[in-house]
Enzyme design. Structure first.
Site, mmCIF file in Angstrom:
data_model
loop_
_atom_site.group_PDB
_atom_site.id
_atom_site.type_symbol
_atom_site.label_atom_id
_atom_site.label_comp_id
_atom_site.label_asym_id
_atom_site.label_seq_id
_atom_site.Cartn_x
_atom_site.Cartn_y
_atom_site.Cartn_z
ATOM 1 N N ARG A 46 0.878 -1.176 0.000
ATOM 2 C CA ARG A 46 0.000 0.000 0.000
ATOM 3 C C ARG A 46 0.914 1.224 0.000
ATOM 4 N NH1 ARG A 46 -2.206 -3.261 4.393
ATOM 5 N NH2 ARG A 46 -4.292 -4.023 3.837
ATOM 6 N N LYS A 70 -2.056 -1.778 7.923
ATOM 7 C CA LYS A 70 -3.197 -1.184 8.624
ATOM 8 C C LYS A 70 -3.264 -1.702 10.050
ATOM 9 C CE LYS A 70 -6.366 -0.165 4.836
ATOM 10 N NZ LYS A 70 -7.597 -0.576 4.156
ATOM 11 N N HIS A 142 -2.080 2.263 -6.169
ATOM 12 C CA HIS A 142 -2.823 1.065 -5.764
ATOM 13 C C HIS A 142 -2.992 0.076 -6.924
ATOM 14 C CE1 HIS A 142 -4.665 -0.274 -2.072
ATOM 15 N NE2 HIS A 142 -5.606 -0.876 -2.764
ATOM 16 N N ARG A 145 -0.584 -2.698 -6.756
ATOM 17 C CA ARG A 145 -0.960 -3.691 -5.742
ATOM 18 C C ARG A 145 -1.980 -4.673 -6.329
ATOM 19 N NH1 ARG A 145 -1.341 -4.539 -0.058
ATOM 20 N NH2 ARG A 145 -3.476 -4.772 0.718
ATOM 21 N N HIS A 168 -4.428 -8.624 4.143
ATOM 22 C CA HIS A 168 -5.870 -8.465 4.305
ATOM 23 C C HIS A 168 -6.321 -9.169 5.580
ATOM 24 C CE1 HIS A 168 -6.698 -7.765 -0.273
ATOM 25 N NE2 HIS A 168 -6.372 -6.656 0.362
ATOM 26 N N TYR A 177 -10.344 -10.544 -6.224
ATOM 27 C CA TYR A 177 -9.452 -10.910 -7.330
ATOM 28 C C TYR A 177 -9.931 -12.136 -8.090
ATOM 29 C CZ TYR A 177 -6.525 -7.408 -5.317
ATOM 30 O OH TYR A 177 -6.077 -6.206 -4.843
#
Length: 196
Positions: A46, A70, A142, A145, A168, A177
């Site tokens: 990210r 995150k 992004h 990514r 994630h 995806y």
């Protein structure tokens, strides 16, 4: 009602190579910009993870980088040879030419004033490169990514692995995806199902 998620746009390997070939190597920041693209695409980072990456997070002898994602969650991501070479070139050549502000000595990516690169600057670098490359796609940091995850899936990586690499929290985030490449699904069914 659940809001449907927009499918991410992914670049082909050819498009990524076009972007890389349009980096102007007569400029001081060329090696840095190449290392940025290599890390975005080669490790699926990210933007926030990229700008906060420190030299002390690079474990090149073990072929890993440590990324803080995150919620301050840390994960280890394998790093490929091409990405490693380009990051090392930047570290050993152009980064040494910058007058580094003391508090940013450990930060990997710096601006001309020796301070940490901002998120906005990463977006600007990519935007200028896309303009120069004349690609008619909406491409942001992004996008690399998404391309990282899509290419892994297309080449046979499983969703659980991709989830871990992307950091994630939930597999449902990674499942987006699966919709990108229906050919991959058909091939999988034909290859693995006894009735195929």
């Amino acid at each position: 009602p659940k809001i449907s998620r927009k499918l991410p746009c992914a670049l082909s390997l050819a498009e990524i190579n076009i972007l890389i070939s349009n980096i102007d190597f007569s400029k001081k920041e060329a090696e840095r910009n190449l290392a940025i693209i290599e890390l975005l695409y080669g490790c699926g980072l990210r933007v926030s993870e990229l700008v906060n990456l420190k030299i002390s997070d690079l474990f090149f002898n073990e072929n890993f980088i440590k990324v803080t994602g995150k919620g301050n969650k840390q994960r280890l991501i394998p790093i490929g040879n091409i990405t490693k070479i380009n990051v090392n070139n930047y570290l050993n050549n152009s980064r040494n030419q910058v007058n580094i502000v003391n508090e940013y000595k450990d930060h990997l990516f710096l601006n001309r004033r020796g301070k940490k690169l901002t998120r906005a600057m990463i977006f600007t670098i990519i935007k200028n490169l896309v303009k120069k490359s004349d690609l008619k796609k909406t491409i942001s940091p992004h996008t690399f990514r998404h391309s990282f995850a899509t290419h892994l899936l297309e080449n046979g990586a499983d969703l659980k692995t991709i989830q871990q690499l992307l950091g994630h929290e939930s597999i449902t985030t990674t499942e987006i995806y699966m919709h990108l490449d229906n050919k991959h699904l058909a091939d999988s069914l034909n290859k693995h199902h006894p009735r195929a």
